[in-house]
Write a protein that holds these residues in place. Structure first.
Motif, mmCIF file in Angstrom:
data_model
loop_
_atom_site.group_PDB
_atom_site.id
_atom_site.type_symbol
_atom_site.label_atom_id
_atom_site.label_comp_id
_atom_site.label_asym_id
_atom_site.label_seq_id
_atom_site.Cartn_x
_atom_site.Cartn_y
_atom_site.Cartn_z
ATOM 1 N N ASN A 121 76.311 27.738 45.344
ATOM 2 C CA ASN A 121 76.307 27.644 43.911
ATOM 3 C C ASN A 121 75.222 28.365 43.108
ATOM 4 O O ASN A 121 75.203 28.293 42.083
ATOM 5 C CB ASN A 121 76.104 25.977 43.570
ATOM 6 C CG ASN A 121 77.113 25.210 44.173
ATOM 7 O OD1 ASN A 121 78.307 25.473 44.199
ATOM 8 N ND2 ASN A 121 76.584 24.283 44.842
ATOM 9 N N LEU A 126 77.717 33.829 42.463
ATOM 10 C CA LEU A 126 78.947 33.484 41.726
ATOM 11 C C LEU A 126 79.463 34.625 40.840
ATOM 12 O O LEU A 126 80.747 34.945 40.851
ATOM 13 C CB LEU A 126 78.978 32.356 41.058
ATOM 14 C CG LEU A 126 78.763 30.860 42.001
ATOM 15 C CD1 LEU A 126 78.314 29.720 41.254
ATOM 16 C CD2 LEU A 126 79.972 30.595 42.823
ATOM 17 N N GLU A 149 81.183 25.999 44.729
ATOM 18 C CA GLU A 149 81.963 27.230 44.252
ATOM 19 C C GLU A 149 82.198 28.536 44.756
ATOM 20 O O GLU A 149 83.304 29.086 44.883
ATOM 21 C CB GLU A 149 81.074 27.482 42.630
ATOM 22 C CG GLU A 149 81.366 26.199 41.834
ATOM 23 C CD GLU A 149 80.403 26.680 40.414
ATOM 24 O OE1 GLU A 149 80.936 27.423 39.812
ATOM 25 O OE2 GLU A 149 79.615 25.938 40.166
#
Length: 186
Positions: A121, A126, A149
């Motif tokens: 995360n 990301l 994610e």
């Protein structure tokens, strides 16, 4: 006391290794070999211990796989290695951009991006992954077993079935060694 802890850690590590999805490792191996054959770049990123592991992957693939094998051109780069560049982006933009901004300059469509993470995360990973996807890069994540994610946005997600950060990071290196040695012996 330490003896008991060592025994518990070893047991958890062995159980984790036994439950890694080998089919996913085969997929990663194929992706790496295809990327070498096309002479594309492979970028690897991570924070903290995962950044150190990323550097180790670069060594094992660029030297361990390619050394004295002129037909194998491993173009592995750790974006965690260039401290002046990282600190410049961190200072002038934000820390979340340190990998994405490097990819803007260095990457091409068809390149491979591997993210090593315990949590899956981290915002800087990301953002790099999202940029990679937008540029038609192939994205791989190697994270813990929890939903995260990074895993959900990857073309290939390898889950390490542990929540222990040390064991997840140990497995980052295990995967590096297994695949790099397998390719080097071909």
């Amino acid at each position: 006391m330490l003896k008991e802890f060592v025994s518990l850690y070893q047991n958890e590590f062995q159980e984790t290794l036994a439950n890694i999805d080998v089919e996913k490792l085969e997929q990663l191996c194929r992706l790496l070999e295809e990327t070498f054959a096309k002479e594309r770049n492979i970028f690897i990123i991570g924070n903290g211990g995962s950044a150190a592991s990323a550097s180790h992957w670069v060594c094992d693939f660029n030297k361990g796989v390619s050394f004295q094998r002129p037909k194998v051109k491993s173009r592995f780069y750790s974006l965690a290695d260039n401290i002046p560049t990282i600190t410049a982006y961190g200072n002038d933009t934000q820390y979340d951009d340190i990998f994405m901004e490097q990819l803007k300059v260095l990457s091409n469509p068809g390149d491979l991006l591997i993210s090593l993470s315990v949590s899956g995360n981290s915002k800087n990973l990301l953002k790099a992954q999202a940029f990679g996807e937008s540029q038609k890069m192939i994205t791989v994540s190697i994270t813990n077993s929890q939903a995260n994610e990074l895993k959900s946005g990857s073309d290939l997600a390898i889950s390490i079935p542990s929540e222990n950060y040390g064991i997840v990071e140990d497995c980052h290196m295990y995967i590096c060694h297994v695949i790099s040695q397998f390719i080097a012996k071909k």
